[in-house]
Design a protein around this motif. Structure first.
Motif: not given
Length: 505
Positions: A299-305
């Motif tokens: 899974f590509e994590i792209t935001t601080s949320e």
């Protein structure tokens, strides 16, 4: 499901506090999954209260069956259950008496020769021995004899799509999709005939995973049932036997999986036999689970949320499981955590740090886990990790340091992590190898140590930061959580306080 953030009282609007809004956003778990709700109609309250002095009430607790989850595999027709016994009317005694003890009214029993698909066989009621030190103690000679058997062609016919997505402890993991929905199946090879390796397979470094007995998996299956009603854990559907030769679709997805993994890690070995080697007598135990989405490692994590939600959802799930069944996962790396986009993310600027990304996080694979029986005091299920010390001496992956951290804590009683050479003697620390902390145990006892969950939370935190793909926003998240990370990090000095478990913040 959307949630209102205001309460209407006598025509006035009152804003909820931020803490109340965050609490309502959490999925709820029942305080117990074994008791049914008892509703008493309001007009009966007065009559019952007046009769309390002269009438003994016969209290009953009805155990309700859990709602059945649709399975993607064909289900044979079953005979209707026998009618329930007639209800007995409570008698009115002539003199006041103390109420009788509560008794549980069990569901209509199923004959032993009629197994229920998706249900674990019930063990006879007997106390657990404090001296028992094995993985799981079964009172049945075999479980596969009570399960239905399907061919691979029935499990993945041409109308189904099957994809190999992972390799877990002792099992291969596939995703099956058809018109009924999507399921995840864990496939564990049982002790049965299989074709020998070809010369090409031997040269390629194929290492066959050893077959297992039915009883090897009973512990994980039991823990799966206990966790099924706790938010954040995978849904257990059913189990059955797969037997026979594999169809072409199974072979193709098996080969595609290893080609993909080889591109990521050229030194990766193939641990499971190719489906081309399956014989008519080759048998597997198949455990069917709900689809939890994409493994965190893919899974590509792209935001601080997303960082906030993945970490906090994982911590909250572990805290609940610790509280309800004294659960330790003991193998919570990026391949055993799944992420799914359950709803659209909230727009930026909401002012909150939790539940904004719309992600749903699921913990799976309990092959190395331990838990306590919620219905039987002293009962526990665990994997005795001393029987195979290779996970503590191996250095093939970053998570091996966490395995050593768990065992080092049991040996020394502090956060210091001992190197591989100190994990070569089962059940004890090699004599003179290192000084023990005062009061620590001389032998390894894989009892209940929720601190192991803290070690895995620290590992997940570090993995997400290292694999973040959203630019500099991860730096802001690290800054906001700097104090949290200090108390998670096992490398901190002894005087720095640490969390005692996922639920001990």
């Amino acid at each position: 499901m959307s949630r209102t953030t205001t309460l209407r009282k006598y025509g006035k609007s009152e804003r909820k506090t931020r803490a109340e809004q965050l609490f309502e956003a959490l999925p709820t778990s029942p305080p117990t999954t074994r008791k049914a709700k008892v509703e008493v109609e309001s007009h009966e309250v007065t009559r019952i209260t007046k009769q309390l002095v002269s009438v003994t009430l016969d209290e009953k607790v009805v155990i309700q069956d859990k709602e059945e989850i649709p399975s993607t595999t064909p289900t044979p027709p079953s005979s209707p259950p026998p009618p329930p016994p007639p209800e007995q009317q409570p008698s009115t005694p002539k003199q006041p008496q103390s109420p009788p003890p509560r008794r549980r009214i069990a569901p209509t029993p199923v004959p032993k020769d009629e197994p229920v698909p998706g249900r674990l066989p019930q063990k006879p009621s007997q106390p657990y021995s404090e001296e028992e030190d094995s993985t799981f103690h079964s009172d049945t000679s075999s479980t596969s004899s009570t399960l239905r058997t399907l061919t691979w062609s029935e499990i993945c016919p041409p109308s189904n799509t099957i994809e190999k997505i992972a390799e877990a402890s002792y099992a291969e993991v596939y995703r099956i999709t058809n018109t009924l929905g999507t399921s995840i199946i864990k496939v564990i090879r049982l002790d049965s005939p299989i074709k020998p390796q070809t010369k090409a397979q031997s040269r390629s470094g194929l290492v066959d995973e050893e077959p297992h007995t039915d009883e090897d998996m009973l512990g994980e299956l039991q823990i799966s049932e206990w966790l099924a009603d706790i938010p954040g854990f995978v849904i257990y559907k059913e189990r059955y036997i797969a037997q026979g030769k594999a169809p072409r679709s199974l072979l193709e997805t098996h080969q595609a999986f290893y080609r993909r993994e080889k591109r990521k890690d050229p030194d990766r070995l193939q641990w499971y036999p190719s489906p081309s080697r399956y014989l008519d007598e080759t048998r597997f135990l198949v455990v069917e689970l709900g689809d939890a989405g994409t493994a965190l490692e893919d899974f590509e994590i792209t935001t601080s949320e997303q960082l906030w939600d993945i970490f906090l959802h994982t911590a909250i799930a572990l805290a609940r499981a610790e509280d309800l069944i004294e659960f330790e996962h003991r193998d919570l790396h990026e391949g055993n955590l799944c992420v799914r986009q359950a709803r659209p993310p909230l727009s930026p600027g909401s002012g909150y740090r939790f539940n904004n990304s719309g992600l749903e996080v699921t913990i799976l694979d309990y092959g190395l886990s331990r838990a306590s029986d919620p219905d039987r005091p002293g009962g526990k299920v665990f994997m005795d990790l001393e029987k195979d010390l290779s996970i503590f001496t191996s250095e093939h992956a970053p998570q091996c340091e966490v395995y050593r951290g768990m065992r080092s804590f049991l040996l020394r009683g502090d956060r210091g992590i001992l190197g591989p050479k100190y994990h070569t003697t089962a059940y004890e620390l090699p004599a003179g190898a290192v000084k023990r902390r005062k009061g620590s145990k001389r032998r390894v006892d894989w009892g209940y140590y929720p601190y192991t969950n803290v070690l895995w939370l620290d590992y997940i935190y570090g993995w997400m930061v290292e694999n973040f793909r959203g630019g500099k926003s991860a730096e802001g998240w690290e800054e906001e959580t700097r104090e949290l990370r200090v108390h998670l990090d096992p490398g901190q000095p002894r005087e720095v306080m640490s969390f005692g478990g996922g639920g001990r913040w």
